[in-house]
Design a protein around this motif. Structure first.
Motif, short mmCIF file in Angstrom:
data_model
loop_
_atom_site.label_atom_id
_atom_site.label_comp_id
_atom_site.label_asym_id
_atom_site.label_seq_id
_atom_site.Cartn_x
_atom_site.Cartn_y
_atom_site.Cartn_z
N SER A 187 -8.17 2.89 1.52
CA SER A 187 -6.80 2.75 1.04
C SER A 187 -6.03 1.83 1.96
O SER A 187 -6.44 1.60 3.10
CB SER A 187 -6.10 4.11 0.99
N ILE A 188 -4.94 1.26 1.46
CA ILE A 188 -4.10 0.35 2.23
C ILE A 188 -2.69 0.91 2.24
O ILE A 188 -2.10 1.20 1.19
CB ILE A 188 -4.11 -1.07 1.63
N ALA A 189 -2.17 1.06 3.48
CA ALA A 189 -0.80 1.58 3.62
C ALA A 189 0.15 0.43 3.87
O ALA A 189 -0.13 -0.45 4.70
CB ALA A 189 -0.74 2.59 4.77
N ARG A 190 1.29 0.44 3.17
CA ARG A 190 2.31 -0.61 3.30
C ARG A 190 3.66 0.06 3.57
O ARG A 190 3.93 1.16 3.12
CB ARG A 190 2.38 -1.48 2.06
N THR A 191 4.47 -0.68 4.30
CA THR A 191 5.84 -0.20 4.55
C THR A 191 6.73 -0.52 3.36
O THR A 191 6.28 -1.13 2.36
CB THR A 191 6.39 -0.85 5.82
N ASP A 192 7.98 -0.09 3.46
CA ASP A 192 8.93 -0.40 2.37
C ASP A 192 9.09 -1.91 2.18
O ASP A 192 9.36 -2.38 1.06
CB ASP A 192 10.30 0.22 2.69
N GLU A 193 8.92 -2.67 3.24
CA GLU A 193 9.04 -4.13 3.14
C GLU A 193 7.78 -4.77 2.59
O GLU A 193 7.72 -6.00 2.38
CB GLU A 193 9.36 -4.73 4.51
N GLY A 194 6.70 -4.01 2.38
CA GLY A 194 5.45 -4.54 1.87
C GLY A 194 4.46 -4.98 2.93
O GLY A 194 3.39 -5.50 2.60
N ALA A 195 4.76 -4.78 4.20
CA ALA A 195 3.84 -5.17 5.28
C ALA A 195 2.71 -4.13 5.42
O ALA A 195 2.94 -2.93 5.29
CB ALA A 195 4.60 -5.29 6.60
N VAL A 196 1.50 -4.65 5.63
CA VAL A 196 0.35 -3.76 5.81
C VAL A 196 0.47 -3.07 7.18
O VAL A 196 0.72 -3.72 8.21
CB VAL A 196 -0.98 -4.54 5.75
N ASP A 202 2.26 1.94 15.94
CA ASP A 202 3.53 1.47 16.49
C ASP A 202 4.46 0.91 15.41
O ASP A 202 5.66 0.69 15.66
CB ASP A 202 3.26 0.39 17.54
N GLN A 203 3.91 0.63 14.18
CA GLN A 203 4.74 0.05 13.12
C GLN A 203 5.56 1.11 12.39
O GLN A 203 6.46 0.77 11.63
CB GLN A 203 3.85 -0.70 12.12
N VAL A 204 5.22 2.39 12.54
CA VAL A 204 5.91 3.45 11.79
C VAL A 204 6.35 4.53 12.76
O VAL A 204 5.90 4.57 13.90
CB VAL A 204 4.99 4.05 10.70
N ALA A 205 7.19 5.39 12.27
CA ALA A 205 7.67 6.53 13.05
C ALA A 205 7.76 7.74 12.13
O ALA A 205 7.76 7.60 10.90
CB ALA A 205 9.05 6.23 13.65
N PRO A 206 7.75 8.94 12.68
CA PRO A 206 7.86 10.13 11.82
C PRO A 206 9.11 10.04 10.93
O PRO A 206 10.20 9.67 11.38
CB PRO A 206 7.95 11.29 12.81
N GLY A 207 8.92 10.32 9.65
CA GLY A 207 10.00 10.24 8.67
C GLY A 207 10.02 8.96 7.87
O GLY A 207 10.77 8.84 6.88
N ALA A 208 9.22 7.95 8.28
CA ALA A 208 9.20 6.68 7.54
C ALA A 208 8.46 6.84 6.21
O ALA A 208 7.57 7.68 6.08
CB ALA A 208 8.53 5.61 8.41
N SER A 209 8.85 6.02 5.23
CA SER A 209 8.22 6.04 3.90
C SER A 209 7.14 4.99 3.84
O SER A 209 7.32 3.87 4.33
CB SER A 209 9.27 5.77 2.81
N LEU A 210 6.00 5.36 3.26
CA LEU A 210 4.87 4.45 3.10
C LEU A 210 4.39 4.49 1.65
O LEU A 210 4.50 5.51 0.97
CB LEU A 210 3.72 4.86 4.03
N THR A 212 5.42 10.13 3.02
CA THR A 212 6.36 10.18 4.14
C THR A 212 5.57 10.55 5.40
O THR A 212 4.77 11.49 5.38
CB THR A 212 7.47 11.22 3.89
N VAL A 213 5.80 9.85 6.53
CA VAL A 213 5.06 10.07 7.78
C VAL A 213 5.61 11.31 8.47
O VAL A 213 6.80 11.42 8.71
CB VAL A 213 5.20 8.86 8.71
N ASP A 214 4.70 12.26 8.74
CA ASP A 214 5.09 13.46 9.50
C ASP A 214 4.76 13.31 10.99
O ASP A 214 5.49 13.84 11.84
CB ASP A 214 4.34 14.69 8.93
N ARG A 215 3.65 12.69 11.32
CA ARG A 215 3.21 12.63 12.73
C ARG A 215 2.34 11.38 12.94
O ARG A 215 1.62 10.98 12.04
CB ARG A 215 2.39 13.88 13.07
N CYS A 216 2.43 10.81 14.11
CA CYS A 216 1.63 9.63 14.47
C CYS A 216 0.74 9.99 15.68
O CYS A 216 1.23 10.54 16.65
CB CYS A 216 2.52 8.44 14.84
#
Length: 484
Positions: free
Chosen positions: A434-443, A448-456, A468-472
């Motif tokens: 699978s491929i995870a992307r941020t709200d901006e569409g970046a892979v 380090d690109q995400v933090a807990p609570g971010a949407s993917l 939604t990211v719970d833990r990194c």
């Protein structure tokens, strides 16, 4: 007889009496007129420093005579007086009136008989001692258990039998080599030298040189210079047993061991059975203690080795390899996405290049065909007729070549398309990735690109999933958790 004695006494009484000094003077004159040559054994010597004369006493079986010799005469004689020496003297009787003592005034002095021989032996002994042949440090130790013993002595008499009997009784294991030689008389010393050389050449590890008792003259062959030097130069130890206890010869002085008698010489080289048994028992005990110490040391070494962590935790042997394997696995996990991305980019570039190259190749071939056709038309019908057959043939070849040209590019396009399909993210997703992307569409490539609570948005094979990211967590922490 009685009458004669009375008459004599009466006659003497009629003569005038003499004084003591006159009587001593009369006796002194009578004695000093008598010069004699006599032989006697020295029993006493008084030769103190500072004395003007040497005083000594000579004797025989029945009488003793005090003697004196002025120091200048004594030194000129060249004789060293010693108790027991037999001397021959020339002199006269002298009377010391003040003390009433009589001496024998010696004019000349020489050693007589055995005394002369003793002087020769003493001079030879001093010479050999100065050469170092009698030095204790030159003496060699006897072998403890000799296998071959040489005997040099007379083949007749009791000496050889006593030696053989002693060796057979005490040390029957030894091989005995006997050189029978004369031990007295002319040629005896040379014979003994030859006998020593023969037994040594035959393999003797030590040599016994002996004879029975005898007078000083009988023992003179053992005071020979050549025999003494041969004993000193002998390559094996020499043991002497010559005469009886008081007898000492030059051979005794230069030998490695001097025994009092021939039997004692044989006993000196032959250990008794009791000594051998005791020595073997002692060696056995030492060997046992040594082996016990070695076994104890070896057991302790084994215990120390067994206590090493290497044997208690053998899996630690692979600690380095396990760490290297984990490191390689981590590096492979990080390098795989980068490699796929690089390959995907290269496939795209190859596809674009192929798309640009194919039309231009076809256009080049079509232009060449049109040009050739126009030229043929312009040449006229005659020329066309003339070359109709070749043209038709060339045309067919041209069409065939054109088809082959496109076949080559068609295969290349098919291979590149297959590679593009294999490297396509959709194909990877179809295999379960699978491929995870941020709200901006970046892979998302790193935590380090995400933090807990971010949407993917996670793309899977048949759709997309909003998360939604719970833990990194980093991969290193996950590996540590897995090891625990």
């Amino acid at each position: 007889m009685a009458d004669e004695e009375i008459v004599t006494a009466t006659d003497e009484e009629t003569e005038p009496a003499l004084s003591v000094s006159a009587a001593m003077g009369l006796a002194k004159g009578a004695l000093e007129s008598v010069v004699v040559r006599l032989v006697g054994e020295v029993s006493e010597v008084n030769d103190k420093p500072g004395y003007k004369a040497v005083y000594f006493t000579v004797k025989d079986e029945k009488a003793a005579l005090p003697c004196m010799m002025w120091m200048n005469r004594y030194q000129a004689a060249g004789v060293s007086l010693a108790v027991g020496a037999l001397v021959e003297m020339t002199g006269r009787f002298s009377l010391y009136a003040a003390k009433g003592r009589m001496n024998f005034d010696v004019f000349s002095l020489t050693l007589a008989g055995e005394g002369q021989l003793r002087l020769q032996v003493a001079n030879l002994a001093r010479e050999l001692e100065a050469m170092g042949l009698m030095a204790p440090e030159r003496k060699r130790p006897l072998p403890a258990y000799p296998q071959t013993v040489g005997i040099v002595t007379s083949p007749r008499g009791s000496v050889i039998h006593d030696m053989l009997r002693t060796l057979r009784r005490r040390y029957p294991l030894a091989k005995v080599l006997v050189a029978g030689v004369p031990v007295e008389g002319p040629g005896a010393a040379d014979a003994m030298v030859d006998g020593l050389a023969k037994v040594v050449f035959a393999g003797a590890e030590l040599v016994l040189l002996g004879r029975g008792g005898g007078s000083f003259e009988d023992l003179m062959p053992f005071n020979d210079r050549r025999l003494a030097r041969t004993i000193a130069a002998c390559p094996v130890p020499v043991v002497t047993g010559i005469g009886h206890e008081p007898d000492t010869t030059i051979a005794d002085l230069v030998a490695d061991v001097r025994a009092s008698t021939p039997t004692a010489a044989a006993e000196a080289v032959a250990p008794t059975r009791q000594e051998t048994d005791a020595r073997l028992a002692g060696l056995g005990q030492r060997l046992g203690r040594s082996m016990e110490l070695k076994l104890t040391g070896a057991a302790r070494s084994v215990e120390r080795i067994a206590a090493l962590s290497l044997f208690r935790e053998p899996e630690r042997l692979f600690d380095a390899e396990a760490l290297a394997l984990d490191d390689l696995s981590d590096r492979l996990g990080r390098a795989l996405p980068d490699t796929l991305r690089e390959n995907r980019h290269r496939v795209g570039l190859l596809g674009e290049a192929l798309t640009r190259m194919l039309p231009s190749a076809l256009d080049r071939s079509s232009g060449q065909v049109s040009t050739a056709r126009a030229r043929l038309v312009s040449r006229g019908a005659t020329l066309t007729d003339r070359f109709a057959a070749p043209v038709l043939r060339d045309r067919g070849r041209l069409h065939s070549a054109g088809e082959h040209v496109t076949d080559r590019f068609r295969r290349s396009v098919a291979v590149n398309a297959a590679r593009l399909h294999d490297l396509s993210p959709l194909t990877v997703i179809g295999r379960g990735f699978s491929i995870a992307r941020t709200d901006e569409g970046a892979v998302v490539r790193s935590v380090d690109q995400v933090a807990p609570g971010a949407s993917l948005m996670v793309a899977v094979g048949d759709g997309e999933i909003d998360c939604t990211v719970d833990r990194c967590r980093r991969i290193d922490a996950a590996v540590e958790d897995w090891r625990e």
